[in-house]
Design an enzyme around this catalytic site. Sequence first.
Site, PDB file in Angstrom:
ATOM      1  N   GLU A  92      18.108 -13.025 -12.908  1.00 49.09           N
ATOM      2  CA  GLU A  92      17.113 -12.106 -12.320  1.00 49.09           C
ATOM      3  C   GLU A  92      16.060 -12.744 -11.675  1.00 49.09           C
ATOM      4  OE1 GLU A  92      15.543  -9.697 -15.901  1.00 49.09           O
ATOM      5  OE2 GLU A  92      13.492 -10.064 -15.149  1.00 49.09           O
TER       6      GLU A  92
ATOM      7  N   GLU B 113       5.229  -8.878 -10.761  1.00 48.64           N
ATOM      8  CA  GLU B 113       4.905  -8.195 -12.251  1.00 48.64           C
ATOM      9  C   GLU B 113       3.363  -8.296 -11.859  1.00 48.64           C
ATOM     10  OE1 GLU B 113       8.134  -8.957 -15.650  1.00 48.64           O
ATOM     11  OE2 GLU B 113       6.835 -10.653 -15.140  1.00 48.64           O
TER      12      GLU B 113
END
Length: 674
Positions: free
Chosen positions: A533, A538
């Site tokens: 990932e 974020e």
Amino acid sequence: MNNRNKQGLKYSALNVTLSSLFLLGMANSAQAESVRLQAESFVASGGTFADGNANPINVYSVNGAQAINYINSGDYVEYDLAVTTAGIYSVEYFIGTNVASGSAIELFMYENGAWQSQGQTTVPAAGWDNFQALSLTNEISLPAGTSRIKLVGAGNNDWQWNLESVLFSLESADDNDDDEGNNPVVGTIKVEAESFVSQGGTYNDQQQTPVTTYNVAGQGAINYINAGDFTDYAVAVSEAGMYQVTFNVGTAITNNSAIEILVKEAGQWVSYAQASVPAFGWDDFRPITATAIVKLPAGNQQVRIHASGSNAWQWNLESFSLVWQQDITDGPVQDLDADNDGVIDANDQCANTPANASVNANGCALSQLDSDNDGVNDEIDQCNATPAGTSVDNTGCALPSGNIIDVNTADPTLPSFVSFNDNTPQGKKWQKVNNLSDEFDVWDSSKWIKTNWNYGGTPVNMLNQNSGVENGNLWIRATLNENNPDQWFETSRVRSNAKIKFPMYTESRIKVANISAYSTFWLNNGDINNRDEIDIIEINPVPTCNCQPDYPWKMNSQYFITKNGVTERHHGNSDNRTDLSDGNTLQGVLWTEEYHVFGAWWKDAHTVQFYLNGEPVNKVNTQQAFTLEQHIIWDLWTQNSSWVGGLPQKSDLLNDNNNIMKVDWIRTWSLVNE
């Protein structure tokens, strides 16, 4: 309470050094240790805010001394109390109130994971700033070392008391202490960063104080440190000696961030050691050990931590530790090599050389040098002979004409960085991947799918209806469902049908939602048990936890590798105030004010370089091979945790001006042979 007079009485007996440690003669010729806590030196506070102030308590000055006031019933302050001798101590408050009845102070100690009351004392009315000595009726037991204590406004009146200091005096030592009381155990002294007793600096960040305290992942720390800022500490030293200092420190600054320790000797600050701080992320605290060692006599010493680097922004600090090495020496100390680079500390001009890095005769690796003085270290400088005075980008190359980087003017047929600093490898070219690119004029189901699996431990519920395409944007909206207390945060996730692997580059122009939630742009292969990932962003632009002051500018980036139940993870966080060139038109612009372009160049099985608004920022390097094909994903979610930044106000989910994440476009390329 309109007349809370700040005038009062200053007692000569209180005129002592902050948090000072001293010895008092006793009638029996024994000596007793006393520690005075200055009221303003608290490390945490909380309470009711019943007086309407922004903080539970205030710090103020009276006749040249400092104290705390505006204490309501239920308000509290916490302190770190350090004593060198375990034993029974008496407690004396220097306290004042104008409340005729219902004013009391209660002392708690944190023991075995809980707060334990040590006794409550009624405070008689003598005036807000008439600080009278008031003794706790019982004595308390203190261990050697540092204890966390709490003082609470414990009376039933709305208004309580003002406090100048608290004195703890040793009445009897524990039997297992040395008979002479002067043979303490040699070991480690740990100092929490937020326990400073004074501060100073430049105010270059326009904050009200040079240094700010905050909480991250349940621990206290300090931030908003600029070059020249400092914090001073009272450190109780049980054994004189030469000590090695290790800083638990973090920064997102890629060069010219340094930390220094000084000790006050004969009224002068003496520098003993400093260390360069490598970039791992503002809140990714790493132990950094200085090459030189520090001379500390026994007793209470004044220690200063100083931001000694040249970059305007420096570092965040969680704590520092001092470990005894040898007896005090006034001459040269033993030939230490703290960073194990093969060059002894006495000759090492570059502290904390990265492990296994090649160094020159002066102990400096390429990452610690800047040969052309352009502000970009030699390891990443792609133009290492820049003429003096030339403005450069983050790769050390001269900015284009006009010194302006405006990502909105970049050539849309190529990765945006190519327009400003084309470092495409020789013999290679960028080939557009059409099924992973979209201008979002319409919803294209051949490219995108809505996936509705939910994160555990969150109030999130993923729904198809909460995303779509409109007015040239992919949108994801967070809405409120008050009828579902467990999943009241309704949102959506959009994922690509196709997958891709290195070498590739993808970037997306995004305006994040203006709520306390993560707007995300990431890549994932879709198997949680065999997981690769890349989290490009974020971003929570308006955290509600009062613990993430950098988040309005912080680009949280990282990777995950999970194989056979073992997870490898590393952050590559960036800050758009400090990690973009001065010529970048979006430098320092809040995430919520404009669209920003976020990108990632997945170069090989171990390297991901992140991009922001046309420039390279931080990167990550994996230990395990990172090889699985990945989907591209956007979603909007939240969680009640400090690392996310706290839950949004539910009312924010009713405002469509704030609760929508917008994606203008996504563009993806593979790197292929010409």
